[in-house]
Design an enzyme around this catalytic site. Structure first.
Site, PDB file in Angstrom:
ATOM      1  CB  CYS A  12      -0.847   0.103   1.264  1.00 52.50           C
ATOM      2  SG  CYS A  12      -1.768  -1.336   1.654  1.00 52.50           S
ATOM      3  N   GLY A  38       1.112   0.254  -5.129  1.00 49.48           N
ATOM      4  CA  GLY A  38      -0.113  -0.547  -5.249  1.00 49.48           C
ATOM      5  C   GLY A  38      -0.890  -0.127  -6.472  1.00 49.48           C
ATOM      6  CG  ASN A 112       2.276   0.919   3.942  1.00 53.18           C
ATOM      7  OD1 ASN A 112       3.310   1.558   3.801  1.00 53.18           O
ATOM      8  ND2 ASN A 112       2.182  -0.315   3.514  1.00 53.18           N
ATOM      9  N   GLY A 113       0.766  -1.625   6.082  1.00 54.42           N
ATOM     10  CA  GLY A 113       1.388  -2.509   7.065  1.00 54.42           C
ATOM     11  C   GLY A 113       0.605  -3.790   7.194  1.00 54.42           C
ATOM     12  CB  CYS A 246      10.709  -2.116   5.916  1.00 53.86           C
ATOM     13  SG  CYS A 246      10.812  -3.114   4.423  1.00 53.86           S
ATOM     14  CE1 TYR A 252      11.165  -3.829  -7.484  1.00 53.50           C
ATOM     15  CE2 TYR A 252       9.658  -4.579  -5.795  1.00 53.50           C
ATOM     16  CZ  TYR A 252       9.933  -4.327  -7.119  1.00 53.50           C
ATOM     17  OH  TYR A 252       8.989  -4.561  -8.072  1.00 53.50           O
ATOM     18  CB  CYS A 443      12.739  -5.005   9.867  1.00 54.24           C
ATOM     19  SG  CYS A 443      12.098  -6.665   9.481  1.00 54.24           S
ATOM     20  CB  CYS A 446      12.735 -10.799   4.007  1.00 52.90           C
ATOM     21  SG  CYS A 446      13.308  -9.155   3.726  1.00 52.90           S
TER      22      CYS A 446
HETATM   23 FE1  SF4 Z   1      10.931  -5.270   5.162  1.00 56.50          FE
HETATM   24 FE2  SF4 Z   1      11.896  -7.736   4.928  1.00 56.50          FE
HETATM   25 FE3  SF4 Z   1      11.348  -6.722   7.358  1.00 56.50          FE
HETATM   26 FE4  SF4 Z   1       9.373  -7.324   5.648  1.00 56.50          FE
HETATM   27  S1  SF4 Z   1      10.801  -8.774   6.628  1.00 56.50           S
HETATM   28  S2  SF4 Z   1       9.559  -5.452   6.911  1.00 56.50           S
HETATM   29  S3  SF4 Z   1      10.306  -6.804   3.656  1.00 56.50           S
HETATM   30  S4  SF4 Z   1      12.924  -6.008   5.890  1.00 56.50           S
END
Ligand code: SF4
Length: 461
Positions: A12, A38, A112-113, A246, A252, A443, A446
């Site tokens: 979003c 989006g 958004n989230g 994030c 990206y 974060c 991933c």
């Molecule tokens: Fe971003 Fe990856 Fe964390 Fe999701 S897991 S918030 S894509 S850094």
């Protein structure tokens, strides 16, 4: 067939404005700038100080938010949302902003989230007799507000969010106020801007550039901003948590012309490319980006390595939804709908191909094949982030872990699978240094599996 590049997808983009005579038009323009976050559906809720006015539709901003509709969205404040449809429900009922009337009056929200524990809360609410309009986790927040005794909608919003864990950048609109909130870990971005006397909020600063608004600052993790006729009021009403912004926004999702988490996205990507060249040099003749998101990293790789940069793959931005594949099958048909090589630049050359990420590996394989068919003598794949090995639960559409190629194969196996002479991923440390974010405040789940929150219904092992 429907073809889309093999990427994680931001779910979003949000935009809000308070105190401007052309609020709904500004909201439309803001959403237009955020369309990359989006493309499935969009909506605006406006306020004239007495009532809320809502428009929601599936489709692109420029196609559906037309003049006649904007004229109906009266007033000097508005919130707006553009949505990427994840698998599952894809109906008008899912399109935000949602608007309801409850004991605190009219309230609209866009989000958004993702709230990892909303599904469990929804089951409880349904058992108590609550009726839901959508499958969205955001609706549980509205139910919470409607059920919370408070002196005002603002106080109810605050009380409800104090009990919510997860990733949220939220905008609320009541007839008299706009409220912008970012969760205490600050997963998703949210920025504050000013346009003459009006306040604007957006997922990314590129929305401000289009409307000539001045970027003031990031809305802080855990900050709740209330904007009303008395001005702008900031509070930090939530339990403090270690930030976890994030990092994929810089890799990206965000536009390179945006400033996210206080940093230029373009600069981050350029530095990622430079670091990638240091970590994974290659003997090659040209550096070619996978457009568009690989461009800044490829320029960085080229400047660090001295290997000439060539924009040798062209992207078609006007791909519609569905194509019928010709019966006499064309190799790489799907990828060619979006990407096409310039053979003169590639023929007889050793190519460093720079992409921002590899998810399932399906597109990478086709792109490598396409570059080889254009006459490349060698293809060296370079990726400007670490191997993506875990799913995201914080507002990003990702496949299950079993489908992530880096969770299933070694780098050597991936290189062989996609048909490249070599493959190199940027290290986690190199990526974080390029973005300039302290690893303790980021974060990176991933890539590492170290989720900053408990995660419900984890996808894959
Ligand atoms: Fe971003 Fe990856 Fe964390 Fe999701 S897991 S918030 S894509 S850094």
């Amino acid at each position: 067939m429907h073809f889309s590049l093999d990427k994680f997808h931001e779910e979003c983009g949000i935009f809000g404005v308070f105190g401007h005579a052309e609020a709904s038009t500004l909201a439309q323009l803001g959403l237009f700038a955020l369309q990359h976050r989006g493309q499935e559906a969009c909506g605006i809720v406006s306020s004239d100080g007495e009532s809320l006015y809502q428009f929601r539709s599936q489709g692109l901003v420029a196609d559906v938010l037309v003049e006649d509709e904007l004229r109906k969205l009266k007033g000097s404040s508005a919130i707006a949302h553009t949505r990427y449809s994840t698998t599952g429900a894809n109906t008008i009922k899912e399109v935000q902003p949602f608007a309801v009337t409850c004991q605190h009056g009219e309230i609209a929200v866009c989000h958004n989230g993702n709230l990892p524990f909303a599904a469990a809360r929804r089951v409880e609410l349904e058992k108590e007799g609550a009726i839901f309009q959508s499958t969205s986790d955001t609706e549980t927040i509205l139910h919470g507000i409607a059920r919370t005794p408070a002196r005002s909608a603002i106080e109810a919003i605050e009380k409800v969010l104090q009990k919510v864990d997860g990733a949220y950048s939220l905008l609320f609109l009541t007839p008299k106020a706009l409220v912008a909130v970012r969760d205490p870990r600050g997963f998703r971005p949210l920025v504050l801007g000013k346009l003459n006397g009006a306040w604007c909020v957006a997922s990314e600063t590129c929305a401000f550039d289009l409307i000539d608004a001045h970027y003031e600052r990031e809305i802080e993790p855990g900050e709740m901003l209330v904007i009303d006729e008395n001005g702008i009021h900031s509070r930090m009403p939530f339990e403090k948590k270690q930030p976890a912004v994030c990092t994929f926004e810089h890799v990206y999702f965000s536009r390179p012309d945006s400033i996210i988490f206080g940093r230029s996205v373009n600069e981050s990507r350029h530095k990622m490319g430079k670091q990638l060249a240091r970590e994974h040099p290659a003997e090659a003749d040209i550096v070619v980006p996978v457009p568009d998101s690989g461009v800044a990293a490829a320029i960085g790789y080229s400047s660090q390595s001295g290997i000439p940069f060539r924009q040798a793959i062209i992207r078609n931005h006007y791909v519609g939804r569905t194509f019928i594949e010709p019966q006499q099958s064309i190799r790489s048909f799907g990828v060619r709908l979006k990407l096409n090589p310039i053979k003169d630049l590639i023929f007889g050359r050793r190519v460093v191909l720079v992409d921002d990420s590899i998810v399932r590996g399906t597109t990478s394989k086709k792109i490598v094949q396409m570059v080889r068919e254009a006459g490349a003598t060698e293809v060296h794949m370079r990726v400007s982030c670490p191997p993506t090995t875990y799913s995201c639960y914080y507002g990003v559409d990702t496949p299950d872990r079993e489908q992530l190629i880096a969770a299933q194969m070694s780098e050597t196996e991936i290189a062989e699978h996609i048909g490249a002479e070599s493959l190199g991923y940027l290290s986690l440390e190199g990526m974080l240094e390029a973005i300039g974010i302290d690893s303790a405040a980021a974060c990176s789940a991933c890539w590492t599996g170290a989720y900053p929150t408990l995660v419900a219904n984890r996808k894959g092992a």
